[in-house]
Write a protein that holds these residues in place. Sequence first.
Motif, PDB file in Angstrom:
ATOM      1  N   ALA A  62       0.859  -1.187   0.000  1.00 32.53           N
ATOM      2  CA  ALA A  62       0.000   0.000   0.000  1.00 32.53           C
ATOM      3  C   ALA A  62       0.890   1.230   0.000  1.00 32.53           C
ATOM      4  N   CYS A  63       0.454   2.271  -0.692  1.00 33.60           N
ATOM      5  CA  CYS A  63       1.238   3.502  -0.733  1.00 33.60           C
ATOM      6  C   CYS A  63       0.301   4.688  -0.893  1.00 33.60           C
ATOM      7  N   THR A  64       0.830   5.854  -0.658  1.00 34.92           N
ATOM      8  CA  THR A  64       0.074   7.078  -0.889  1.00 34.92           C
ATOM      9  C   THR A  64       0.155   7.463  -2.360  1.00 34.92           C
ATOM     10  N   GLU A  65      -0.715   8.378  -2.763  1.00 33.95           N
ATOM     11  CA  GLU A  65      -0.935   8.627  -4.193  1.00 33.95           C
ATOM     12  C   GLU A  65       0.292   9.144  -4.929  1.00 33.95           C
ATOM     13  N   GLY A  66       1.153   9.902  -4.258  1.00 32.98           N
ATOM     14  CA  GLY A  66       2.309  10.465  -4.943  1.00 32.98           C
ATOM     15  C   GLY A  66       3.272   9.442  -5.502  1.00 32.98           C
ATOM     16  N   PHE A  67       3.274   8.233  -4.926  1.00 32.52           N
ATOM     17  CA  PHE A  67       4.153   7.166  -5.416  1.00 32.52           C
ATOM     18  C   PHE A  67       3.500   6.326  -6.513  1.00 32.52           C
ATOM     19  N   ALA A  68       2.182   6.430  -6.655  1.00 26.79           N
ATOM     20  CA  ALA A  68       1.427   5.435  -7.405  1.00 26.79           C
ATOM     21  C   ALA A  68       1.483   5.606  -8.918  1.00 26.79           C
ATOM     22  N   SER A  69       1.626   6.836  -9.401  1.00 25.23           N
ATOM     23  CA  SER A  69       1.497   7.057 -10.838  1.00 25.23           C
ATOM     24  C   SER A  69       2.692   6.573 -11.639  1.00 25.23           C
ATOM     25  N   HIS A  70       3.906   6.793 -11.112  1.00 26.13           N
ATOM     26  CA  HIS A  70       5.088   6.456 -11.903  1.00 26.13           C
ATOM     27  C   HIS A  70       6.126   5.644 -11.132  1.00 26.13           C
ATOM     28  N   PHE A  71       6.388   5.991  -9.882  1.00 28.57           N
ATOM     29  CA  PHE A  71       7.451   5.307  -9.158  1.00 28.57           C
ATOM     30  C   PHE A  71       7.117   3.839  -8.891  1.00 28.57           C
ATOM     31  N   MET A  72       5.971   3.563  -8.279  1.00 26.43           N
ATOM     32  CA  MET A  72       5.637   2.185  -7.927  1.00 26.43           C
ATOM     33  C   MET A  72       5.413   1.286  -9.134  1.00 26.43           C
ATOM     34  N   PRO A  73       4.788   1.753 -10.236  1.00 28.81           N
ATOM     35  CA  PRO A  73       4.695   0.874 -11.398  1.00 28.81           C
ATOM     36  C   PRO A  73       6.060   0.411 -11.909  1.00 28.81           C
ATOM     37  N   ALA A  83      -2.310  -1.831  10.030  1.00 32.00           N
ATOM     38  CA  ALA A  83      -2.696  -2.196  11.391  1.00 32.00           C
ATOM     39  C   ALA A  83      -3.709  -3.337  11.395  1.00 32.00           C
ATOM     40  N   ARG A  84      -4.562  -3.389  10.370  1.00 35.12           N
ATOM     41  CA  ARG A  84      -5.572  -4.453  10.280  1.00 35.12           C
ATOM     42  C   ARG A  84      -5.023  -5.736   9.669  1.00 35.12           C
ATOM     43  N   GLY A  85      -3.786  -5.712   9.206  1.00 33.33           N
ATOM     44  CA  GLY A  85      -3.224  -6.886   8.566  1.00 33.33           C
ATOM     45  C   GLY A  85      -3.692  -7.095   7.146  1.00 33.33           C
ATOM     46  N   GLU A  86      -4.224  -6.045   6.511  1.00 36.53           N
ATOM     47  CA  GLU A  86      -4.744  -6.164   5.156  1.00 36.53           C
ATOM     48  C   GLU A  86      -3.704  -5.809   4.101  1.00 36.53           C
ATOM     49  N   THR A  87      -2.513  -5.447   4.519  1.00 32.24           N
ATOM     50  CA  THR A  87      -1.396  -5.252   3.606  1.00 32.24           C
ATOM     51  C   THR A  87      -0.121  -5.629   4.352  1.00 32.24           C
ATOM     52  N   ASP A  88       0.922  -5.972   3.602  1.00 34.70           N
ATOM     53  CA  ASP A  88       2.184  -6.376   4.215  1.00 34.70           C
ATOM     54  C   ASP A  88       3.115  -5.194   4.446  1.00 34.70           C
ATOM     55  N   LEU A  89       3.071  -4.231   3.525  1.00 36.01           N
ATOM     56  CA  LEU A  89       3.999  -3.111   3.544  1.00 36.01           C
ATOM     57  C   LEU A  89       3.267  -1.814   3.219  1.00 36.01           C
ATOM     58  N   VAL A  90       3.799  -0.721   3.725  1.00 40.73           N
ATOM     59  CA  VAL A  90       3.276   0.609   3.408  1.00 40.73           C
ATOM     60  C   VAL A  90       4.441   1.524   3.078  1.00 40.73           C
ATOM     61  N   LEU A  91       4.286   2.308   2.016  1.00 48.12           N
ATOM     62  CA  LEU A  91       5.254   3.335   1.655  1.00 48.12           C
ATOM     63  C   LEU A  91       4.549   4.679   1.735  1.00 48.12           C
ATOM     64  N   LYS A  92       5.080   5.583   2.570  1.00 44.84           N
ATOM     65  CA  LYS A  92       4.423   6.874   2.770  1.00 44.84           C
ATOM     66  C   LYS A  92       5.433   7.879   3.296  1.00 44.84           C
ATOM     67  N   TYR A  93       5.039   9.146   3.253  1.00 42.45           N
ATOM     68  CA  TYR A  93       5.809  10.212   3.886  1.00 42.45           C
ATOM     69  C   TYR A  93       5.295  10.390   5.310  1.00 42.45           C
ATOM     70  N   VAL A  94       6.213  10.629   6.243  1.00 42.66           N
ATOM     71  CA  VAL A  94       5.817  10.809   7.631  1.00 42.66           C
ATOM     72  C   VAL A  94       6.544  12.013   8.217  1.00 42.66           C
ATOM     73  N   VAL A  95       5.925  12.615   9.212  1.00 41.79           N
ATOM     74  CA  VAL A  95       6.563  13.702   9.958  1.00 41.79           C
ATOM     75  C   VAL A  95       6.654  13.365  11.443  1.00 41.79           C
ATOM     76  N   ALA A  96       6.037  12.234  11.866  1.00 34.58           N
ATOM     77  CA  ALA A  96       6.105  11.807  13.261  1.00 34.58           C
ATOM     78  C   ALA A  96       5.998  10.286  13.310  1.00 34.58           C
ATOM     79  N   PRO A  97       6.627   9.632  14.301  1.00 33.17           N
ATOM     80  CA  PRO A  97       6.562   8.171  14.404  1.00 33.17           C
ATOM     81  C   PRO A  97       5.136   7.681  14.642  1.00 33.17           C
ATOM     82  N   GLU A  98       4.855   6.457  14.185  1.00 33.32           N
ATOM     83  CA  GLU A  98       3.543   5.852  14.385  1.00 33.32           C
ATOM     84  C   GLU A  98       3.700   4.602  15.227  1.00 33.32           C
TER      85      GLU A  98
END
Length: 311
Positions: free
Chosen positions: A100-111, A141-156
Amino acid sequence: MTPSLLSIPMRHFLEVARSGSVNQAAARLFVAPSAVSRQIAKLEDALGTPLFERHARGMSLTAAGRQLSAHLHNAVLDAEQVIEQVRDLGGQQAGRVRMACTEGFASHFMPGVVGGFRDANPGSRIELHVGSPDEVSLLLARGETDLVLKYVVAPEPGLKIEHAAPAPVHAVMRPDHPLARQRLLQVAEVVRYPLIVGSKGVTTRQLFDQACSVLGLQYRPAFVSNFSSAQLPLLRTPDVLLSGHLTVMHLINEGQVVARPFADAPLQQRRLQLLSLEGRTLTPPVQAFVQHLVRAITQASRRRLGRARAP
């Protein structure tokens, strides 16, 4: 979910923990609410501690309940992975990778990343879900994806960092923009131009607004969207787009835009993170995908920012 691997009290406990409601848990389990309440009471008696705090509008986990819920959740997810590996034994397909990733990665980088991985791993099964930062974290958190790629500004809390890299906000513009000749920009310079910015929940917008607040600056956006694919086609001189480098890397390589970093500290605070769920054991295919993705991120971090040209 693999509910058959858990005892009945544990299954009922997990459903109430997820929903925060005995009635909702009962509906999902196709049993009477009284049966769920009995199983929860039975489990609390066996453990000698309350697992829930009862409220008029639902149930919330105690500290002991949160600890048990996290352990059971990870145990069920690990069991699912083992079952999937067993099913794949003797077959031709590689294991599934859920990303899973946020939209900024989806159009060109992740493909590009997914295509390269599939070339190196024929028969691999890749699932890519695109969502907001909060949505992709919730999937993890729900276990519905194995990995997440995103930008962060604080730890989760509850998430494990598989890889992290600096991801400052850039000012993106056409190569003939007056600011394109500078190597480093100030927020005070950029607010003089028409701005294309993300919605208020987007990290680039959050950090830019923070910098403006510190400096006592105000601006009126020319265009606002949480969808970078809608922003990029609208970029023309004298516009300035606030963006991450990976989102516009393909346009930099094509000579269509340049990206310039900010000198202002708030815009340098953001990080790119590849995340998994804390306590999970990643399958070999997912581990291989992590290595492949980290190599792609590392290669992209050798940033080309583009060359300015005369108007």
